[in-house]
Design a protein around this motif. Structure first.
Motif: not given
Length: 358
Positions: A306-315, A329-334, A337-341
């Motif tokens: 299901d994750l492959e079929r509905g894939f949007i982005r990966a953190e 949360a701390a990684a996101r604040e700094r 945490l990258r958004l990749e396609g």
């Protein structure tokens, strides 16, 4: 990942399988094919688990298959043991390098180089029989159908036969990517990656970590899709019965840097081009095995289709940077945490959180 252990009798193959899988085989047990699962040791996953304290800790696994012993002449017959090797992703050939007068070698003497040549010859002959039978069927079929794909396959089979008759394993022969894809369905033994496990005597632990030449296997130096790991199954069997603290002390005393399981699995991953990525959280910290070069969308499908079929982005974040941050949360604040396609190529040690459409 499935790896089949094979070799001549009395090489210590079943003892090694027992060490890898943690499953005991009683003395005098009936010879039979055995399957078992080994948990892949990964200190990175251990540290992530310590950080998140999840309900479940799930390492990657490897399935090991212990088939019956092979012997001289196996490749010239339709031996059912060979059929049990064909589904495996790789072969682990166990070579005996220890002497024991009470347990004589079936060939009469200890000579790993001879045993390697013998086993490789049997695999070559077995593959040659498969290719020749396929050519015979195509020769009968082509006059009736005259399909271009059948003629192309016959040409490929002749190429296979030429390689095998020149005593060249198919893993080392020159084939195009499309040709190798076409050959997969035949499960040729000599096309599979080969991990050679040299089973040393208890007094030869100084040879653990030695290059193939020092083990009498210089012919393996530089060969494609072949790796060599030296170990002593008897010593590993003794260590397996100890507490973790005593086992570590015993290994230090013998100069063994790490368990055979770790070294064999690392060599297996290297041969098969495999890497691990992680998913983390309070419910579970888990390692997932994929092939090197896998894109993020396909990697997501390893977790769930299901994750492959509905894939949007990966953190995505590297495992060690996540440890440094202390939390997602701390990684996101700094901004770590990258958004990749979907086309992002997942790297060994990546931590992924998949965003998907429900």
């Amino acid at each position: 990942m499935e790896i089949a252990l094979c070799g001549l009798g009395r090489a210590g193959k079943t003892t090694l399988w027992s060490i890898l899988t943690g499953r005991e085989v009683p003395p005098g047990a009936k010879p039979e094919t055995r399957r078992g699962v080994a948990r892949v040791p990964d200190p990175r996953l251990d540290r992530l688990t310590a950080l998140f304290e999840p309900k479940k800790h799930t390492p990657a696994t490897v399935t090991y298959v212990d088939v019956l012993a092979l012997e001289r002449g196996t490749g010239r017959t339709d031996n059912p043991v060979l059929a049990e090797l064909r589904p495996a992703d790789a072969l682990m050939l166990v070579l005996r390098a220890f002497d024991d007068p009470a347990d004589p070698h079936p060939e009469g003497s200890i000579d790993p180089a001879r045993d390697l040549e013998l086993m490789e010859t049997e695999f070559l002959l077995a593959d040659l029989a498969v290719a020749q039978r396929r050519i015979e069927r195509l020769d009968a079929l082509i006059p009736k159908t005259n399909r271009p794909e059948d003629r192309a396959e016959r040409e490929l089979m002749h190429k296979v036969v030429a390689s095998l008759e020149s005593e060249q394993p198919l893993r080392e022969a020159e084939f195009t990517a499309d040709e190798r894809k076409a050959l997969r369905g035949f499960a040729f033994l000599t096309a599979k990656p080969l991990l050679v496990a040299v089973n040393l005597g208890e007094d030869d632990t100084t040879k653990i970590g030695a290059p193939p030449a020092e083990l009498g296997l210089g012919a393996l130096e530089g060969r494609s899709q072949v790796d060599v790991v030296a170990l002593s199954a008897r010593i590993e069997e003794e260590i397996a019965a100890l507490s973790p603290e005593d086992a570590e002390a015993f290994r230090r005393e013998l100069g063994i840097a790490e368990p055979a399981l770790d070294r064999l699995i690392r060599a297996s991953y290297r041969l098969l081009g495999l890497i691990s990525f992680f998913t983390v959280g309070k419910d579970e910290c888990r390692a997932w095995t994929i092939r090197e070069g896998t894109d993020a969308r396909t990697a997501a499908g390893t977790i769930h289709t299901d994750l492959e079929r509905g894939f949007i982005r990966a953190e995505v974040i590297e495992w060690d940077r996540l440890l440094e941050a202390g939390s997602l949360a701390a990684a996101r604040e700094r901004g770590w945490l990258r958004l990749e396609g979907r086309d992002y190529v997942v790297r060994d040690g990546d931590v992924l959180h998949v965003r998907h459409a429900s």
